[in-house]
Scaffold this active site. Structure first.
Site, PDB file in Angstrom:
ATOM      1  N   LEU A  41      36.372   8.640  56.550  1.00 35.36           N
ATOM      2  CA  LEU A  41      34.973   8.241  56.762  1.00 35.36           C
ATOM      3  C   LEU A  41      34.081   9.404  57.186  1.00 35.36           C
ATOM      4  O   LEU A  41      33.011   9.193  57.760  1.00 35.36           O
ATOM      5  CB  LEU A  41      34.862   7.085  57.772  1.00 35.36           C
ATOM      6  CG  LEU A  41      35.594   5.796  57.391  1.00 35.36           C
ATOM      7  CD1 LEU A  41      35.317   4.718  58.430  1.00 35.36           C
ATOM      8  CD2 LEU A  41      35.199   5.307  56.000  1.00 35.36           C
ATOM      9  N   ALA A  80      37.655  14.805  49.132  1.00 39.10           N
ATOM     10  CA  ALA A  80      37.305  16.218  48.986  1.00 39.10           C
ATOM     11  C   ALA A  80      35.930  16.481  49.573  1.00 39.10           C
ATOM     12  O   ALA A  80      35.129  15.562  49.763  1.00 39.10           O
ATOM     13  CB  ALA A  80      37.312  16.627  47.514  1.00 39.10           C
ATOM     14  N   THR A 122      35.780  18.476  38.540  1.00 39.29           N
ATOM     15  CA  THR A 122      34.347  18.690  38.392  1.00 39.29           C
ATOM     16  C   THR A 122      34.026  19.698  37.298  1.00 39.29           C
ATOM     17  O   THR A 122      34.809  20.619  37.023  1.00 39.29           O
ATOM     18  CB  THR A 122      33.743  19.199  39.718  1.00 39.29           C
ATOM     19  OG1 THR A 122      32.386  19.589  39.509  1.00 39.29           O
ATOM     20  CG2 THR A 122      34.497  20.406  40.239  1.00 39.29           C
ATOM     21  N   TYR A 146      33.346  25.665  46.053  1.00 46.29           N
ATOM     22  CA  TYR A 146      33.621  24.269  45.682  1.00 46.29           C
ATOM     23  C   TYR A 146      34.338  24.212  44.334  1.00 46.29           C
ATOM     24  O   TYR A 146      35.431  23.642  44.203  1.00 46.29           O
ATOM     25  CB  TYR A 146      32.321  23.476  45.637  1.00 46.29           C
ATOM     26  CG  TYR A 146      32.444  22.144  44.928  1.00 46.29           C
ATOM     27  CD1 TYR A 146      33.349  21.180  45.368  1.00 46.29           C
ATOM     28  CD2 TYR A 146      31.660  21.846  43.810  1.00 46.29           C
ATOM     29  CE1 TYR A 146      33.472  19.951  44.708  1.00 46.29           C
ATOM     30  CE2 TYR A 146      31.771  20.633  43.157  1.00 46.29           C
ATOM     31  CZ  TYR A 146      32.682  19.695  43.611  1.00 46.29           C
ATOM     32  OH  TYR A 146      32.811  18.494  42.958  1.00 46.29           O
ATOM     33  N   LYS A 150      38.459  23.352  43.433  1.00 46.55           N
ATOM     34  CA  LYS A 150      38.861  22.307  42.490  1.00 46.55           C
ATOM     35  C   LYS A 150      39.723  22.886  41.364  1.00 46.55           C
ATOM     36  O   LYS A 150      40.702  22.273  40.924  1.00 46.55           O
ATOM     37  CB  LYS A 150      37.625  21.617  41.909  1.00 46.55           C
ATOM     38  CG  LYS A 150      36.863  20.751  42.889  1.00 46.55           C
ATOM     39  CD  LYS A 150      37.560  19.404  43.093  1.00 46.55           C
ATOM     40  CE  LYS A 150      36.673  18.421  43.822  1.00 46.55           C
ATOM     41  NZ  LYS A 150      37.213  17.049  43.826  1.00 46.55           N
ATOM     42  N   PHE A 174      30.794  15.448  34.970  1.00 43.41           N
ATOM     43  CA  PHE A 174      29.535  16.154  34.873  1.00 43.41           C
ATOM     44  C   PHE A 174      28.579  15.463  35.861  1.00 43.41           C
ATOM     45  O   PHE A 174      28.825  15.483  37.056  1.00 43.41           O
ATOM     46  CB  PHE A 174      29.064  16.204  33.416  1.00 43.41           C
ATOM     47  CG  PHE A 174      29.795  17.298  32.650  1.00 43.41           C
ATOM     48  CD1 PHE A 174      29.123  18.397  32.169  1.00 43.41           C
ATOM     49  CD2 PHE A 174      31.177  17.247  32.483  1.00 43.41           C
ATOM     50  CE1 PHE A 174      29.800  19.432  31.517  1.00 43.41           C
ATOM     51  CE2 PHE A 174      31.862  18.270  31.834  1.00 43.41           C
ATOM     52  CZ  PHE A 174      31.168  19.354  31.349  1.00 43.41           C
ATOM     53  N   ASN A 175      27.539  14.786  35.454  1.00 39.88           N
ATOM     54  CA  ASN A 175      26.654  14.130  36.424  1.00 39.88           C
ATOM     55  C   ASN A 175      26.885  12.623  36.400  1.00 39.88           C
ATOM     56  O   ASN A 175      26.774  11.997  35.350  1.00 39.88           O
ATOM     57  CB  ASN A 175      25.192  14.447  36.107  1.00 39.88           C
ATOM     58  CG  ASN A 175      24.829  15.874  36.443  1.00 39.88           C
ATOM     59  OD1 ASN A 175      24.405  16.174  37.553  1.00 39.88           O
ATOM     60  ND2 ASN A 175      25.009  16.776  35.490  1.00 39.88           N
ATOM     61  N   HIS A 197      21.905  14.929  44.466  1.00 39.48           N
ATOM     62  CA  HIS A 197      21.798  14.482  43.078  1.00 39.48           C
ATOM     63  C   HIS A 197      20.367  14.072  42.735  1.00 39.48           C
ATOM     64  O   HIS A 197      19.657  13.485  43.548  1.00 39.48           O
ATOM     65  CB  HIS A 197      22.762  13.320  42.825  1.00 39.48           C
ATOM     66  CG  HIS A 197      24.192  13.721  42.976  1.00 39.48           C
ATOM     67  ND1 HIS A 197      25.200  12.819  43.232  1.00 39.48           N
ATOM     68  CD2 HIS A 197      24.794  14.933  42.913  1.00 39.48           C
ATOM     69  CE1 HIS A 197      26.352  13.449  43.321  1.00 39.48           C
ATOM     70  NE2 HIS A 197      26.126  14.731  43.132  1.00 39.48           N
ATOM     71  N   PHE A 216      13.184  22.630  39.985  1.00 37.82           N
ATOM     72  CA  PHE A 216      13.518  24.049  40.130  1.00 37.82           C
ATOM     73  C   PHE A 216      13.603  24.723  38.754  1.00 37.82           C
ATOM     74  O   PHE A 216      14.593  24.615  38.053  1.00 37.82           O
ATOM     75  CB  PHE A 216      14.844  24.205  40.873  1.00 37.82           C
ATOM     76  CG  PHE A 216      14.802  23.667  42.281  1.00 37.82           C
ATOM     77  CD1 PHE A 216      14.265  24.425  43.312  1.00 37.82           C
ATOM     78  CD2 PHE A 216      15.273  22.396  42.559  1.00 37.82           C
ATOM     79  CE1 PHE A 216      14.213  23.934  44.610  1.00 37.82           C
ATOM     80  CE2 PHE A 216      15.236  21.886  43.849  1.00 37.82           C
ATOM     81  CZ  PHE A 216      14.697  22.658  44.873  1.00 37.82           C
TER      82      PHE A 216
END
Length: 328
Positions: A41, A80, A122, A146, A150, A174-175, A197, A216
């Protein structure tokens, strides 16, 4: 998937109180499987654990105590750390949590005789891609701790498959977007303490939550100058995990990209959010962020060919609408 002929599979879902892990756990419960969720948690939510699952509050490094009880048919591993910026500031934390935690889990699996694992990986392992759509065979050149942590887990899974006969599958996301309305009436959605996100941040602005949306970079070589990203619905993503677990073969480590195969610009995402919410979402433009590739789109041909998976909810509007409805 069941090796014992009972029709019921017992599965451990690490990180099952998080966004994607909870949706996977919910789908597994709906499919009639016995599910144990292991989560400390630190970023998850206890009320995201499906009612039909057993919850154990503990870090993934304590997996031996759970798996030692016996009877597990497989593991779905989501536990993770996943913030790129934080990984740049605290790389040791990411190597310890992501690689160290997985090593502890794999050793616990080996001792307990659990032979199958699906790993939540990822697209960050690819870094800045040489081409799109990105194939699983393309170079892996992560640009942050990160992604590197992975990728190290992927390497470890290959070694455990070869040396210990593990059946492993890595799913490179991906997303991920959208929300999942479960059969029990509960809705599972993104609830990150630090939200990075695009879609949930845009929807938060639509609800009157704070500053305008920051875009951006508006000078990329794309249709409107903003970055292009591939989105996959969380329900489709979760379904891929069940197929991946069923397809695990002992001694083999498979890797699949998961995306829709279609890219949307940042401006297109914001425009769809405006349509869905009916709100005029304000935007401010800012400079490019270092390391942001112009286009990130997945080729999912391999998983479609080998596991017969394809996204059923590939519409960006549907993903946004589900996420918006989940906010109430």
């Amino acid at each position: 998937m069941d090796e014992h002929g009972s029709g019921i599979v017992k599965l451990l879902v690490t990180g099952g109180a998080g966004y994607i892990g909870s949706v996977v756990a919910a789908q597994l419960v709906e499919a009639g499987h016995e599910v144990v969720v292991l989560d400390d948690l630190s970023t998850g939510h206890e009320d995201a654990v499906p009612a039909g699952a057993t919850f154990v509050r503990a870090p993934v490094t304590d997996a031996a105590g759970v798996l030692g009880g016996g009877g597990f048919d497989g593991v779905l591993h989501f536990a993770a750390k996943s913030l790129v910026g934080e990984s740049m500031a605290r790389p040791g934390l990411y190597w310890d949590a992501n690689l160290g935690g997985t090593l502890a889990l794999l050793e616990a699996m080996r001792v307990a005789g659990v032979r199958r694992i699906v790993f939540s990986s990822t697209a960050a392992v690819y870094g800045e891609p040489e081409r799109t759509p990105i194939l699983e065979t393309d170079p892996t050149l992560p640009t942050n701790p990160y992604g590197a942590s992975k990728l190290a887990v992927d390497t470890t899974l290959t070694a455990f498959a070869r040396m210990h006969g593990l059946g492993a599958t890595s799913l490179r996301y991906f997303n991920v977007a959208g929300a999942y309305a479960a059969a029990d009436g509960r809705v599972y959605r993104e609830r990150h303490t630090v939200e990075t996100h695009l879609i949930p941040n845009v929807l938060a602005v639509a609800r009157g939550g704070g500053k305008p949306v920051s875009v951006f970079g508006t000078d990329y070589p794309t249709s409107d100058g903003t970055c292009v990203r591939d989105y996959v619905h969380v329900a489709d993503l979760a379904r891929a995990h069940q197929l991946a677990l069923a397809g695990c073969a002992e001694g083999t480590h498979r890797i699949y990209n998961l995306g829709s195969g279609t890219g949307f610009t940042v401006q297109e995402v914001i425009s769809v959010c405006r349509e869905v919410t009916g709100h005029d979402i304000p935007v401010v433009t800012d400079a490019r962020r270092p390391g942001d590739p112009a286009v990130l789109v997945a080729s999912s041909e391999l998983i479609q060919k080998e596991l017969a998976w394809k996204p059923d909810r590939a519409s960006l509007r549907e993903m946004v609408a589900d996420a918006w409805a989940a906010l109430g």
